[in-house]
Design a protein around this motif. Sequence first.
Motif, PDB file in Angstrom:
ATOM      1  N   TYR A   1       0.820  -1.209   0.000  1.00 41.50           N
ATOM      2  CA  TYR A   1       0.000   0.000   0.000  1.00 41.50           C
ATOM      3  C   TYR A   1       0.858   1.265   0.000  1.00 41.50           C
ATOM      4  O   TYR A   1       0.453   2.280  -0.569  1.00 41.50           O
ATOM      5  CB  TYR A   1      -0.924   0.012   1.212  1.00 41.50           C
TER       6      TYR A   1
ATOM      7  N   THR B   1      -5.046  -7.040  -6.092  1.00 45.13           N
ATOM      8  CA  THR B   1      -4.805  -7.679  -4.791  1.00 45.13           C
ATOM      9  C   THR B   1      -4.430  -6.698  -3.692  1.00 45.13           C
ATOM     10  O   THR B   1      -4.246  -7.105  -2.553  1.00 45.13           O
ATOM     11  CB  THR B   1      -3.679  -8.717  -4.915  1.00 45.13           C
ATOM     12  N   CYS B   2      -4.326  -5.421  -4.018  1.00 41.47           N
ATOM     13  CA  CYS B   2      -3.860  -4.473  -2.991  1.00 41.47           C
ATOM     14  C   CYS B   2      -4.741  -3.223  -2.986  1.00 41.47           C
ATOM     15  O   CYS B   2      -5.935  -3.304  -2.728  1.00 41.47           O
ATOM     16  CB  CYS B   2      -2.384  -4.141  -3.238  1.00 41.47           C
TER      17      CYS B   2
ATOM     18  N   SER C   1      -8.147  -3.213  -5.103  1.00 42.31           N
ATOM     19  CA  SER C   1      -8.945  -4.431  -5.027  1.00 42.31           C
ATOM     20  C   SER C   1     -10.359  -4.108  -4.546  1.00 42.31           C
ATOM     21  O   SER C   1     -10.546  -3.557  -3.460  1.00 42.31           O
ATOM     22  CB  SER C   1      -8.285  -5.433  -4.072  1.00 42.31           C
TER      23      SER C   1
ATOM     24  N   ASP D   1     -12.714  -6.292  -3.637  1.00 40.02           N
ATOM     25  CA  ASP D   1     -13.056  -7.129  -2.479  1.00 40.02           C
ATOM     26  C   ASP D   1     -12.513  -6.534  -1.189  1.00 40.02           C
ATOM     27  O   ASP D   1     -13.194  -6.550  -0.149  1.00 40.02           O
ATOM     28  CB  ASP D   1     -12.504  -8.544  -2.671  1.00 40.02           C
ATOM     29  N   ARG D   2     -11.302  -6.004  -1.248  1.00 38.72           N
ATOM     30  CA  ARG D   2     -10.698  -5.432  -0.039  1.00 38.72           C
ATOM     31  C   ARG D   2     -11.522  -4.260   0.485  1.00 38.72           C
ATOM     32  O   ARG D   2     -11.838  -4.186   1.671  1.00 38.72           O
ATOM     33  CB  ARG D   2      -9.273  -4.969  -0.347  1.00 38.72           C
ATOM     34  N   TRP D   3     -11.904  -3.352  -0.401  1.00 40.82           N
ATOM     35  CA  TRP D   3     -12.584  -2.151   0.065  1.00 40.82           C
ATOM     36  C   TRP D   3     -14.048  -2.400   0.393  1.00 40.82           C
ATOM     37  O   TRP D   3     -14.623  -1.711   1.242  1.00 40.82           O
ATOM     38  CB  TRP D   3     -12.433  -1.036  -0.974  1.00 40.82           C
TER      39      TRP D   3
END
Length: 629
Positions: free
Chosen positions: A129, A566-567, A570, A572-574
């Motif tokens: 990040y 993936t970072c 992404s 899905d992450r947020w």
Amino acid sequence: MLLFWIALIVSYSGWGSAVIRTLGVDRWGLGFATRVVTGMCLTILFAELYLLSAEGHAARIVWWCWVIAGLVLFVGFSLQRSPLGAAKEHLRQLSRQGIATVTLSILLVLLMVAALTGIVGRVPLTNCYDDLLSYFPEVKTILQIGSLTDPFSLRRLASYGGQQILLSFFHLRTPMSLLVLHESIVMCLLAVGLILEMSAARNKAAVLILAILFLVSTHPIVNSGAEMSALCLFLCFFRVLTRREPLGRKGAVFLALLAASTLQLRANFLVPIGAALLLTFLVDWSVSRDQASDVALASLVTLILTIPGALLLFHSSNTFLFPLWPGNFTGNTTFFSAGTTSSDVIGYISTNVFYSSLPIWILLVISSVWANGIREKVWIPLLCATLTVLSIAVAAPTLQDPHALFRYAYPVLQSSMLLFYTAWFGSIEFRKHKTRKDVFPFACALGLLVMINFRIPGNVHGFLMATVANIGYYKEGNAPTPISSVEEGMVSEVQRSVPKGAKFVSIIDDPEYWNFSDNHILLLDVPYQASPRRGLTPDMELPAIDRYFGDQGARYIVFQDPERATCQYSRDRWVGIGKGAALNSVDYNWAGLHARLFRYLEEKKRAAGTVQIGDRYYVASLHYGNPGQ
């Protein structure tokens, strides 16, 4: 690689020795570690002048010439004395210290070797990040095109670029995947050397214990940002600042070199540096007008030496001093957003204040002045640390938790405590306290030392577990890196689909793989957080965003599929962060901003002329033309 690290440190020492001899402060008894730090300071200021005057020209060859020149200076100065004789004399002095001191010295050396080889301590992985999205690309732009311009970067706002310059020298022969070791190993060992330099001969054992405790304690290193390097510079700055003897004119210039270079690492370091110079001026004014004039001269020279870094920051982010001058910062996710109540604000500030033990810092300052007198300047760094904690707690509401606050204040807190302890050991016989006045500040400092070193994620138990994990990790033949050579090849293929020389916007998780000498690349960083003229706002629709990027001279946008990122980018992450965050919190607002960005990227995926490369990358024309044209 290890030989290069040694050569770089020796080169810094050569330049540092040249500065110390030129300014006539070699009579102060400054050791090897201080000379290394002085060379680092000179390197930062030299590099800023080069980047300011030669933007667009690769710095790699110039950097190599600088390193080689430092090695030549070191050899030249070494030939003027007998290093072997000095080493023998040091060993004779050490042997007279007793069995305990010799045993502790051997233990310290073994720990340093173990840390250098990665057997003990925490060897952090690269932070995708921060490092991959911002810090490492800036290091590459320095070496490839001689530039520190990053107008969409939130992180660039908070730094004058000094840390990126140090990392660019480190990157000359160090793989990008290991740049984090600059802080976690090399600068950590340099800090140990500075601690030993500050020790009093009759209390060598006590200071050795302090050095060992420092080495095995957990430090808040979560990325390649300025933590341990800033600690080293603050140790030297505070050490010179609190000298009992007058600085003199040349000594004032030396102090200014340390102060200006330290300020280049983080913008918030202006608080402790400015406060330290002001307080020292006031104390010296009560003693001697000449001494006060030396401090005034140091302040003036500090301001002058800061100008190149400030101009670089202004050219990049339209500010000389963030956050007082927002520049490109848009302020879309500040803590004090719509819906934030006064009790939220008070709770946020009080949490940060008490997490950093601010009341104990205040007690320590008062008791130190009470025990030693106001003219014994060891209290000045302690008060500067107190002001740093207070200023960040009140004026940095974009931080998400107190742990982040502690990391930004850590170099000032730790350096002031280490300086206090070495001064305390030097003025009072170990195990034999003269008065209760001396014991009280020691007790306060002991509590703060525990807080600084162990009241962070990963304590002594975490250190021991990391040691075991690292041994197993290296036995399996691994390296501390998440960076993939396969991904690097994919990013290179994507860049080849963009015409050479064309400017494009990058919205991918791995911008550190771009070749910045082939294209002018605008890195988006955290969306809607920073932009020229604050022109990129969350309420903009696709045509408006395209027009805005076009106004910046960009012809293309290169981005990842949010479903496969993936970072930082992404989906899905947020989505997960947004569901678990409190209403109107920083995380909640950040998740909302990323959701808006993802909607824009989905529209660009379907736009005419967008080309898909591989399974996750897209190249889109801002004018819906063919990216190959």
